[in-house]
Design a protein around this motif. Structure first.
Motif, mmCIF file in Angstrom:
data_model
loop_
_atom_site.group_PDB
_atom_site.id
_atom_site.type_symbol
_atom_site.label_atom_id
_atom_site.label_comp_id
_atom_site.label_asym_id
_atom_site.label_seq_id
_atom_site.Cartn_x
_atom_site.Cartn_y
_atom_site.Cartn_z
ATOM 1 N N GLY A 68 0.795 -1.225 0.000
ATOM 2 C CA GLY A 68 0.000 0.000 0.000
ATOM 3 C C GLY A 68 0.823 1.268 0.000
ATOM 4 O O GLY A 68 0.284 2.372 0.036
ATOM 5 N N ASP A 69 2.154 1.153 -0.054
ATOM 6 C CA ASP A 69 3.041 2.311 0.010
ATOM 7 C C ASP A 69 3.582 2.683 -1.368
ATOM 8 O O ASP A 69 3.626 1.857 -2.275
ATOM 9 N N CYS A 70 4.025 3.937 -1.491
ATOM 10 C CA CYS A 70 4.707 4.420 -2.691
ATOM 11 C C CYS A 70 6.050 4.990 -2.244
ATOM 12 O O CYS A 70 6.098 5.878 -1.406
ATOM 13 N N VAL A 71 7.117 4.472 -2.800
ATOM 14 C CA VAL A 71 8.470 4.891 -2.449
ATOM 15 C C VAL A 71 8.981 5.835 -3.527
ATOM 16 O O VAL A 71 8.833 5.570 -4.717
ATOM 17 N N VAL A 72 9.583 6.952 -3.109
ATOM 18 C CA VAL A 72 10.203 7.889 -4.041
ATOM 19 C C VAL A 72 11.709 7.849 -3.764
ATOM 20 O O VAL A 72 12.149 8.216 -2.672
ATOM 21 N N ALA A 73 12.484 7.388 -4.725
ATOM 22 C CA ALA A 73 13.937 7.307 -4.597
ATOM 23 C C ALA A 73 14.563 8.376 -5.486
ATOM 24 O O ALA A 73 14.283 8.430 -6.676
ATOM 25 N N VAL A 117 8.719 5.309 -7.463
ATOM 26 C CA VAL A 117 9.019 6.436 -8.340
ATOM 27 C C VAL A 117 10.503 6.699 -8.146
ATOM 28 O O VAL A 117 10.959 6.918 -7.023
ATOM 29 N N ALA A 118 11.295 6.659 -9.208
ATOM 30 C CA ALA A 118 12.733 6.875 -9.097
ATOM 31 C C ALA A 118 13.149 8.030 -10.004
ATOM 32 O O ALA A 118 12.678 8.123 -11.148
ATOM 33 N N MET A 119 14.004 8.899 -9.482
ATOM 34 C CA MET A 119 14.511 10.038 -10.256
ATOM 35 C C MET A 119 16.015 10.083 -10.129
ATOM 36 O O MET A 119 16.565 9.922 -9.047
#
Length: 72
Positions: free
Chosen positions: A36-41, A66-68
């Protein structure tokens, strides 16, 4: 004031609504991410160890990622 406001993640971890500078979640807390989580790296080089580790952890736990990176 937004500088003091936080979001609660599904596992109870509090993260800032607005992050200025660098902040980290303890490794033990990051390991609790779930589907249920969204990780932003975010990584300037695309090879930062913490960003790569949390990206791998998000894959293992079926969390969205989501990776940037800014590596020309």
């Amino acid at each position: 004031m937004i500088l003091n406001e936080t979001y609660s993640l599904a596992n109870g971890v509090q993260v800032p609504k607005l992050g200025l500078g660098t902040w980290f979640i303890d490794d033990a807390e990051a390991a609790k991410i779930g589907s249920g989580d969204c990780v932003v790296a975010v990584s300037a080089s695309g090879s930062t160890p913490y960003a790569l580790a949390i990206a791998a952890q998000s894959k293992d736990s079926a969390a969205r990622l989501v990776a940037m990176a800014n590596n020309p």
